[in-house]
Write a protein that holds these residues in place. Sequence first.
Motif, PDB file in Angstrom:
ATOM      1  N   ALA A   1      12.267  -3.704   1.273  1.00  0.00           N
ATOM      2  CA  ALA A   1      11.563  -2.785   0.378  1.00  0.00           C
ATOM      3  C   ALA A   1      11.516  -1.415   1.060  1.00  0.00           C
ATOM      4  O   ALA A   1      11.130  -1.306   2.224  1.00  0.00           O
ATOM      5  CB  ALA A   1      10.155  -3.283   0.093  1.00  0.00           C
ATOM      6  N   LEU A   2      11.955  -0.386   0.335  1.00  0.00           N
ATOM      7  CA  LEU A   2      11.995   0.976   0.851  1.00  0.00           C
ATOM      8  C   LEU A   2      11.125   1.854  -0.029  1.00  0.00           C
ATOM      9  O   LEU A   2      11.132   1.700  -1.254  1.00  0.00           O
ATOM     10  CB  LEU A   2      13.429   1.526   0.824  1.00  0.00           C
ATOM     11  CG  LEU A   2      14.486   0.735   1.566  1.00  0.00           C
ATOM     12  CD1 LEU A   2      15.864   1.217   1.177  1.00  0.00           C
ATOM     13  CD2 LEU A   2      14.277   0.860   3.054  1.00  0.00           C
ATOM     14  N   GLY A   3      10.406   2.789   0.577  1.00  0.00           N
ATOM     15  CA  GLY A   3       9.569   3.645  -0.240  1.00  0.00           C
ATOM     16  C   GLY A   3       8.874   4.737   0.525  1.00  0.00           C
ATOM     17  O   GLY A   3       9.343   5.187   1.569  1.00  0.00           O
ATOM     18  N   GLU A   4       7.709   5.126  -0.028  1.00  0.00           N
ATOM     19  CA  GLU A   4       6.965   6.264   0.500  1.00  0.00           C
ATOM     20  C   GLU A   4       5.483   5.918   0.613  1.00  0.00           C
ATOM     21  O   GLU A   4       4.868   5.447  -0.338  1.00  0.00           O
ATOM     22  CB  GLU A   4       7.140   7.447  -0.453  1.00  0.00           C
ATOM     23  CG  GLU A   4       6.442   8.699  -0.047  1.00  0.00           C
ATOM     24  CD  GLU A   4       6.747   9.848  -0.993  1.00  0.00           C
ATOM     25  OE1 GLU A   4       6.326  10.960  -0.667  1.00  0.00           O
ATOM     26  OE2 GLU A   4       7.379   9.647  -2.035  1.00  0.00           O
ATOM     27  N   ARG A   5       4.935   6.165   1.783  1.00  0.00           N
ATOM     28  CA  ARG A   5       3.502   5.955   2.008  1.00  0.00           C
ATOM     29  C   ARG A   5       2.727   7.159   1.461  1.00  0.00           C
ATOM     30  O   ARG A   5       3.309   8.223   1.247  1.00  0.00           O
ATOM     31  CB  ARG A   5       3.232   5.756   3.493  1.00  0.00           C
ATOM     32  CG  ARG A   5       3.934   4.508   4.036  1.00  0.00           C
ATOM     33  CD  ARG A   5       3.424   4.132   5.406  1.00  0.00           C
ATOM     34  NE  ARG A   5       4.226   3.070   5.987  1.00  0.00           N
ATOM     35  CZ  ARG A   5       4.008   1.768   5.789  1.00  0.00           C
ATOM     36  NH1 ARG A   5       3.006   1.378   5.029  1.00  0.00           N
ATOM     37  NH2 ARG A   5       4.786   0.862   6.352  1.00  0.00           N
TER      38      ARG A   5
ATOM     39  N   ASN B   1       0.811  -1.217   0.000  1.00  0.00           N
ATOM     40  CA  ASN B   1       0.000   0.000   0.000  1.00  0.00           C
ATOM     41  C   ASN B   1       0.845   1.268   0.000  1.00  0.00           C
ATOM     42  O   ASN B   1       0.470   2.284   0.557  1.00  0.00           O
ATOM     43  CB  ASN B   1      -0.975  -0.003   1.184  1.00  0.00           C
ATOM     44  CG  ASN B   1      -0.255  -0.075   2.512  1.00  0.00           C
ATOM     45  OD1 ASN B   1       0.970  -0.168   2.566  1.00  0.00           O
ATOM     46  ND2 ASN B   1      -1.013  -0.025   3.589  1.00  0.00           N
ATOM     47  N   TYR B   2       2.011   1.206  -0.625  1.00  0.00           N
ATOM     48  CA  TYR B   2       2.889   2.362  -0.731  1.00  0.00           C
ATOM     49  C   TYR B   2       3.698   2.247  -2.026  1.00  0.00           C
ATOM     50  O   TYR B   2       3.679   1.216  -2.686  1.00  0.00           O
ATOM     51  CB  TYR B   2       3.815   2.479   0.488  1.00  0.00           C
ATOM     52  CG  TYR B   2       4.746   1.304   0.681  1.00  0.00           C
ATOM     53  CD1 TYR B   2       6.036   1.332   0.170  1.00  0.00           C
ATOM     54  CD2 TYR B   2       4.341   0.172   1.380  1.00  0.00           C
ATOM     55  CE1 TYR B   2       6.889   0.254   0.343  1.00  0.00           C
ATOM     56  CE2 TYR B   2       5.186  -0.899   1.559  1.00  0.00           C
ATOM     57  CZ  TYR B   2       6.460  -0.848   1.032  1.00  0.00           C
ATOM     58  OH  TYR B   2       7.302  -1.913   1.204  1.00  0.00           O
ATOM     59  N   THR B   3       4.406   3.325  -2.378  1.00  0.00           N
ATOM     60  CA  THR B   3       5.252   3.326  -3.566  1.00  0.00           C
ATOM     61  C   THR B   3       6.631   2.803  -3.193  1.00  0.00           C
ATOM     62  O   THR B   3       7.303   3.373  -2.332  1.00  0.00           O
ATOM     63  CB  THR B   3       5.383   4.746  -4.141  1.00  0.00           C
ATOM     64  OG1 THR B   3       4.083   5.238  -4.440  1.00  0.00           O
ATOM     65  CG2 THR B   3       6.240   4.751  -5.391  1.00  0.00           C
ATOM     66  N   VAL B   4       7.058   1.733  -3.824  1.00  0.00           N
ATOM     67  CA  VAL B   4       8.382   1.165  -3.575  1.00  0.00           C
ATOM     68  C   VAL B   4       9.388   1.883  -4.477  1.00  0.00           C
ATOM     69  O   VAL B   4       9.229   1.899  -5.698  1.00  0.00           O
ATOM     70  CB  VAL B   4       8.408  -0.348  -3.843  1.00  0.00           C
ATOM     71  CG1 VAL B   4       9.811  -0.902  -3.651  1.00  0.00           C
ATOM     72  CG2 VAL B   4       7.416  -1.073  -2.947  1.00  0.00           C
TER      73      VAL B   4
END
Length: 96
Positions: free
Chosen positions: A34-38, A17-20
Amino acid sequence: MDISKPQILTYAEKSVNYTVHCSRWIPQSNRFVALGERPRGTGAFQIYELNGPEIKNTVDTEKTGAFRCGTFKASDTRQLAVGDFHGKMSIIGKKC
């Protein structure tokens, strides 16, 4: 099927449910980060474990800033160097 050209085959998949922005295998393991932005702009840090065709989420952490990139090649250990969209770099020293 033409096997003379490179192919990408799907072994397993998982919805998030976020952009990886970045994913990396944890060295010498069956896990990956996995790293990203909610959607609200915070950072997503998750560790997944691959067990056959099943992907299990083992760590789910949220940080104040969105993660842009990460690498394990910054040291000889399993410490993860991560960068965010503000230009800050951090070392996540917990054993992965």
